[in-house]
Design a protein around this motif. Structure first.
Motif, mmCIF file in Angstrom:
data_model
loop_
_atom_site.group_PDB
_atom_site.id
_atom_site.type_symbol
_atom_site.label_atom_id
_atom_site.label_comp_id
_atom_site.label_asym_id
_atom_site.label_seq_id
_atom_site.Cartn_x
_atom_site.Cartn_y
_atom_site.Cartn_z
ATOM 1 N N UNK A 1 0.871 -0.670 0.329
ATOM 2 C CA UNK A 1 0.442 0.306 -0.178
ATOM 3 C C UNK A 1 1.174 1.811 -0.001
ATOM 4 N N UNK A 2 0.418 2.117 -0.314
ATOM 5 C CA UNK A 2 1.743 3.609 -0.483
ATOM 6 C C UNK A 2 1.354 4.161 0.326
ATOM 7 N N UNK A 3 2.281 4.793 1.140
ATOM 8 C CA UNK A 3 2.159 5.681 1.836
ATOM 9 C C UNK A 3 3.410 6.110 2.090
ATOM 10 N N UNK A 4 2.466 8.046 2.397
ATOM 11 C CA UNK A 4 3.145 8.839 2.096
ATOM 12 C C UNK A 4 5.239 9.233 2.788
ATOM 13 N N UNK A 5 5.179 10.063 2.676
ATOM 14 C CA UNK A 5 6.883 9.811 3.110
ATOM 15 C C UNK A 5 6.756 10.894 4.156
ATOM 16 N N UNK A 6 7.082 10.104 5.499
ATOM 17 C CA UNK A 6 7.408 11.227 6.502
ATOM 18 C C UNK A 6 8.524 11.126 7.173
ATOM 19 N N UNK A 7 9.263 11.959 7.369
ATOM 20 C CA UNK A 7 10.618 12.842 7.857
ATOM 21 C C UNK A 7 10.971 12.363 8.861
ATOM 22 N N UNK A 8 11.811 12.013 9.443
ATOM 23 C CA UNK A 8 12.357 11.704 10.624
ATOM 24 C C UNK A 8 12.467 13.084 11.169
ATOM 25 N N UNK A 9 13.003 13.849 10.785
ATOM 26 C CA UNK A 9 13.223 15.370 11.132
ATOM 27 C C UNK A 9 12.016 16.350 10.207
ATOM 28 N N UNK A 10 11.252 17.056 10.650
ATOM 29 C CA UNK A 10 10.457 17.485 10.154
ATOM 30 C C UNK A 10 11.094 19.288 9.298
ATOM 31 N N UNK A 11 10.756 19.616 8.617
ATOM 32 C CA UNK A 11 11.102 20.975 8.210
ATOM 33 C C UNK A 11 11.188 21.936 9.210
ATOM 34 N N UNK A 12 10.223 22.194 10.148
ATOM 35 C CA UNK A 12 10.378 23.272 10.491
ATOM 36 C C UNK A 12 11.043 23.258 11.706
ATOM 37 N N UNK A 13 11.395 21.791 12.212
ATOM 38 C CA UNK A 13 11.852 21.753 13.117
ATOM 39 C C UNK A 13 13.710 21.845 12.853
ATOM 40 N N UNK A 14 13.431 21.510 11.341
ATOM 41 C CA UNK A 14 15.296 21.653 10.638
ATOM 42 C C UNK A 14 15.039 22.524 11.026
ATOM 43 N N UNK A 15 14.431 23.368 10.581
ATOM 44 C CA UNK A 15 14.581 24.976 10.352
ATOM 45 C C UNK A 15 15.209 25.655 11.835
ATOM 46 N N UNK A 16 14.630 25.299 12.539
ATOM 47 C CA UNK A 16 14.434 26.158 13.869
ATOM 48 C C UNK A 16 15.324 25.148 14.470
ATOM 49 N N UNK A 17 16.378 24.104 14.385
ATOM 50 C CA UNK A 17 17.346 23.768 15.197
ATOM 51 C C UNK A 17 18.657 24.341 14.672
ATOM 52 N N UNK A 18 18.995 24.455 13.241
ATOM 53 C CA UNK A 18 19.460 24.764 12.392
ATOM 54 C C UNK A 18 19.774 26.403 12.701
ATOM 55 N N UNK A 19 18.504 26.524 12.682
ATOM 56 C CA UNK A 19 18.548 28.663 13.062
ATOM 57 C C UNK A 19 19.566 28.807 14.303
ATOM 58 N N UNK A 20 18.162 27.956 15.698
ATOM 59 C CA UNK A 20 19.991 27.835 16.566
ATOM 60 C C UNK A 20 20.897 27.843 16.382
ATOM 61 N N UNK A 21 21.496 26.763 15.833
ATOM 62 C CA UNK A 21 22.918 26.350 16.061
ATOM 63 C C UNK A 21 23.659 27.576 15.359
ATOM 64 N N UNK A 22 23.268 28.058 14.110
ATOM 65 C CA UNK A 22 24.153 28.585 13.720
ATOM 66 C C UNK A 22 24.022 29.531 14.244
ATOM 67 N N UNK A 23 22.985 30.636 15.245
ATOM 68 C CA UNK A 23 22.889 31.823 15.551
ATOM 69 C C UNK A 23 23.434 30.857 16.956
#
Length: 188
Positions: free
Chosen positions: A107-129
């Protein structure tokens, strides 16, 4: 009726901290739909960080650590939440545990990320800061031969991306979508 006065100064500080945290979370929630603007701000902060490292000729350990952390976040962003390799190792080949289909009849199941885009952005921005903040203090400027760090990071990047791409090919998933297909009406 007014709220009663706090018993201790710590209660007042805690109340103000909670209020500031709620306001901060509200702005984070409002920024969710603005993907391009969020990532543009992060890219600008990353460029500032890079310019600081280049101009100051130091803090290479901070830059290397940030690079390793961002690579780790990127790999989590590319990975599926339910790894089909682990499901097969556990004997769950019938596909009932969720994740990506591995056979044609699955059965088709949509791709679900281990790390969602928003958390990826938020963690990246915090790390760069945090990295940008650290590169203003002399105690974080450890003497290292930076070309070795660059070569080591490039080798690490190539090896991990090769493994990730092999995993994507083996289990036939693409972590990126360009959006819903739209069909245009021809006026001929």
């Amino acid at each position: 009726m007014d709220a009663p006065e706090p018993d201790t100064p710590f209660a007042a500080v805690s109340a103000q901290t909670t209020k500031v945290g709620q306001i901060y979370q509200t702005y984070l929630d409002k920024s969710t739909p603005y993907i391009t603007q969020r990532w543009s701000g992060t890219a600008f902060l990353f460029v500032l960080f890079g310019l600081r490292i280049i101009y100051a000729q130091g803090w290479y350990i901070v830059a290397y650590s940030l690079g390793i952390y961002l690579l780790n976040l990127f790999l989590a962003f590319l990975s599926p939440k339910f790894d089909p390799a682990l499901e097969q190792d556990e004997g769950m080949e019938d596909g009932t545990a969720g994740g990506l289909p591995t056979k044609e009849e699955d059965e088709f199941r949509p791709f679900v990320r281990r790390l969602p885009e928003f958390k990826f952005w938020y963690s990246s921005t915090k790390a760069i800061a945090i990295g940008f903040f650290c590169c203003w203090f002399q105690m974080f400027d450890l003497p290292v031969f930076w070309p070795v760090l660059v070569v080591y990071w490039l080798i690490l990047f190539c090896l991990t991306m090769r493994r990730q791409i092999q995993h994507m090919v083996k289990y036939r998933y693409v972590p990126f979508t360009v959006g819903k297909k739209s069909f245009r009406r021809s006026d001929k």
